[in-house]
Design an enzyme around this catalytic site. Structure first.
Site, PDB file in Angstrom:
ATOM      1  N   HIS A  44     -19.744  12.767  17.862  1.00  0.00           N
ATOM      2  CA  HIS A  44     -19.621  11.596  18.455  1.00  0.00           C
ATOM      3  C   HIS A  44     -20.996  11.353  19.293  1.00  0.00           C
ATOM      4  O   HIS A  44     -21.636  11.990  19.350  1.00  0.00           O
ATOM      5  CB  HIS A  44     -18.478  11.474  19.483  1.00  0.00           C
ATOM      6  N   GLU A  46     -21.865  10.353  22.257  1.00  0.00           N
ATOM      7  CA  GLU A  46     -22.193  11.231  23.705  1.00  0.00           C
ATOM      8  C   GLU A  46     -22.506  12.330  23.470  1.00  0.00           C
ATOM      9  O   GLU A  46     -23.544  13.135  23.918  1.00  0.00           O
ATOM     10  CB  GLU A  46     -20.945  11.230  24.561  1.00  0.00           C
ATOM     11  N   CYS A  73     -13.803   9.780  24.601  1.00  0.00           N
ATOM     12  CA  CYS A  73     -12.584  10.173  24.093  1.00  0.00           C
ATOM     13  C   CYS A  73     -12.055  11.444  24.978  1.00  0.00           C
ATOM     14  O   CYS A  73     -13.096  12.193  25.353  1.00  0.00           O
ATOM     15  CB  CYS A  73     -12.710  10.778  22.525  1.00  0.00           C
ATOM     16  N   THR A 194      -7.800 -11.880 -11.821  1.00  0.00           N
ATOM     17  CA  THR A 194      -9.232 -11.482 -11.656  1.00  0.00           C
ATOM     18  C   THR A 194      -9.297 -10.485 -12.558  1.00  0.00           C
ATOM     19  O   THR A 194     -10.381  -9.985 -13.003  1.00  0.00           O
ATOM     20  CB  THR A 194      -9.713 -11.534 -10.143  1.00  0.00           C
ATOM     21  N   GLU A 256     -11.978 -11.026  -2.616  1.00  0.00           N
ATOM     22  CA  GLU A 256     -12.927 -11.645  -3.354  1.00  0.00           C
ATOM     23  C   GLU A 256     -12.315 -12.480  -4.387  1.00  0.00           C
ATOM     24  O   GLU A 256     -12.666 -12.907  -5.276  1.00  0.00           O
ATOM     25  CB  GLU A 256     -13.719 -10.413  -4.188  1.00  0.00           C
ATOM     26  N   GLY A 258      -8.683 -13.950  -7.085  1.00  0.00           N
ATOM     27  CA  GLY A 258      -9.179 -15.241  -7.434  1.00  0.00           C
ATOM     28  C   GLY A 258      -8.313 -16.167  -6.333  1.00  0.00           C
ATOM     29  O   GLY A 258      -8.095 -15.893  -5.237  1.00  0.00           O
TER      30      GLY A 258
END
Length: 305
Positions: A44, A46, A73, A194, A256, A258
């Site tokens: 992380h 930190e 955390c 699509t 995205e 249709g």
């Protein structure tokens, strides 16, 4: 704190479903070490900043202040608790932007720090921090992914010409931007129409970065040959779709199309952002693009040319 934001943004698309976090260690008004969460499962922010600080032999850990844009955390996950490391290193003051809504943290990080006698300053530039991590906060607080509606349209407002054929509206510049957007989100979704008409791959092949999880919504059960690495959803409502994506820990999704799928999301009101690639081409007739739905100005992006 804004330097924390700059650092944190480097993790976009790489740390999901974790939040983007940056950290700086300050002594006598100067940044002496910094770090950010670079990849899911790795250190992380930190820990990266404090590891860097520990390499500086002249740094007296009784003095520095640690700035971080999300509550440290307090639990063991992929890595040990950052709050414990901050206490161990003798940091005397922690300045933080956002509280962590994750139930595994949710104030426990701050309580650990304060129990060790560390001064904690909270809610610095809180709105900016929430904007940076809007995907994470939506996922945690609303129990659904952050939803981006995206389509390409002609200059006169059409998605496609009248005849059913593959037709490219986006310019090369727009196409590259679209593929960059794909690297930034966890999933990308299209409808069965699509899928059948365009045979899309939904990969970011024109931009280097992580590929989103491809998803096809097949409410009528028409598809039989969906690749194994795709998510093939038979959900009947948008709420069900988002619940399924949330269960799979997909923090964000680009929709995205249709047109029917876009209309269903717009009607549900379950979307957070709208992005439109507006082509310089005109079609004159064909399948109309959706009307821009109600959305805050800072959540609407229109890219022309």
């Amino acid at each position: 704190m804004r330097r924390c934001f700059e650092l944190a943004a480097n993790g976009l698309g790489r740390v999901r479903p974790n939040p983007m976090v940056g950290c700086v260690v300050v002594k006598e008004g100067e940044i002496v070490a910094e770090g950010y969460h670079q990849e899911y499962g790795h250190n992380h922010a930190e820990r990266n900043a404090l590891l860097r600080a520990s390499q500086l032999s002249t740094l007296n850990f009784q003095l520095p202040t640690l700035y971080v844009n999300l509550e440290p955390c307090s639990h063991y996950g992929k890595t040990p608790p950052c709050a414990d490391l901050i206490v161990e290193k003798g940091i005397k003051r922690v300045v933080c932007c956002n509280d962590d809504p994750n139930p595994l943290v949710a104030g426990n990080g701050f309580r650990k720090l304060e129990a060790a006698g560390i001064e904690v300053v909270r809610h610095v530039l809180e709105a900016e921090g929430r904007e940076l991590n809007r995907r994470f906060f939506t996922f945690m607080e609303q129990q659904r992914p952050y939803v981006i509606l995206k389509w390409a349209e002609s200059a006169d407002g059409y998605l496609a010409p009248p005849k059913a054929e593959r037709y490219w509206l986006s310019t090369q510049t727009q196409n590259r931007l679209n593929h960059r957007w794909r690297t930034e989100e966890a999933a990308i979704l299209v409808g069965s129409e699509t899928y059948l008409n365009d045979s899309p791959t939904l990969t970011p092949r024109h931009y280097l970065g992580p590929a989103p999880q491809p998803v096809v919504l097949d409410r009528r059960g028409r598809l039989a040959d969906v690749p194994a690495h795709w998510l093939h959803l038979h959900c009947q409502t948008i709420t069900e779709v988002l619940h399924e994506l949330h269960e799979r820990k997909l923090q964000s999704v680009i929709v995205e199309g249709g047109r029917k799928v876009l209309d269903a999301f717009i009607a549900s009101g379950l979307y957070d952002e709208v992005r439109i690639l507006r082509s310089p081409q005109t079609l004159g007739s064909g399948l109309k693009a959706p009307e821009v739905p109600p959305i805050a100005p800072n959540r609407l992006t229109i890219i022309e040319n």
